[in-house]
Design an enzyme around this catalytic site. Structure first.
Site: not given
Length: 228
Positions: A86, A195, A197
């Site tokens: 991002c 994302h 994560e």
């Protein structure tokens, strides 16, 4: 394996990155402030999402000049894995570690929801745990994720198989050729808007992102086993 999680003023996904590396993978990880002048003690670099320096001027434009970025560039040239997610992707673009540029979403609105991604290239240190063509679910959260490059750059990306992830089903931001993530020519720097994560535990809605981090560790261990 030791991960450096770079923290800029305005980063807000650094904790998620740390959790993925430390708690989910069981690897060593440390937060590294933006004014650090050495990354020699780390094996991989993670640039998290957020709003570095308030996204003033352009997303990633100020963070690119942080002292630590000279070390990130040095690590990238040395072949260490560098992942920018991002805002981290935006910083990598501004730093010239990846080609192209980022524009505002076509809708001109912030988007935050899960999206489908297709694995276009599973022959990278970031995607080897996936199947070629596998469709995964990863959340996005951005207002400027509309990746763009000129025709010459696009031809190069395709020729060198640098497009790792594309949006599947719906393109949330208008990104050219549905691009969601690309690597550099050397293959050790990945930038992506979704994302991973935030998708490392089924309790959070899915764990499709965990394979990306496992891929990094697998490649690192294999390369160091060969050297040993």
């Amino acid at each position: 394996m030791k991960f450096a999680v770079i923290v800029f003023p305005g980063s807000n996904c650094d904790v998620d990155m740390y959790h993925a590396a430390k708690d989910e993978l069981g690897e060593d990880a440390e937060y590294v402030w933006h004014d650090e002048t050495s990354l020699d003690g780390y094996d991989a670099i993670l640039l998290p999402g957020g709003f570095s320096f308030g996204d003033y001027l352009r997303t990633g434009a100020i963070a690119r000049f942080s002292p630590v970025m000279s070390e990130v560039i040095k690590a990238a040239k040395a072949g260490k894995p560098v992942l920018g997610v991002c805002n981290g992707f935006q910083v990598l673009l501004e730093a010239g570690l990846l080609p192209g540029a980022m524009r505002r979403n076509e809708s001109l609105k912030f988007i935050c929801r899960p999206v489908g991604l297709k694995v276009e290239n599973n022959n990278t240190m970031f995607s080897s745990a996936y199947e070629q063509g596998e469709v995964i679910q990863i959340p996005v959260a951005h207002g400027e994720g509309n990746y763009y490059c000129d025709e010459e750059t696009m031809a190069s990306l395709k020729q060198n198989n640098q497009i790792v992830f594309t949006y599947h089903g719906t393109n949330p931001n208008g990104s050219i050729e549905d691009i969601a993530g690309i690597v550099n020519e050397q293959g050790n720097v990945l930038g992506m808007m979704p994302h991973p994560e935030r998708a490392v535990d089924t309790l959070l809605g899915g764990a499709d992102g965990l394979k990306l981090f496992k891929s990094i560790v697998k490649q690192w261990r294999e390369s160091h086993a060969v050297k040993a």
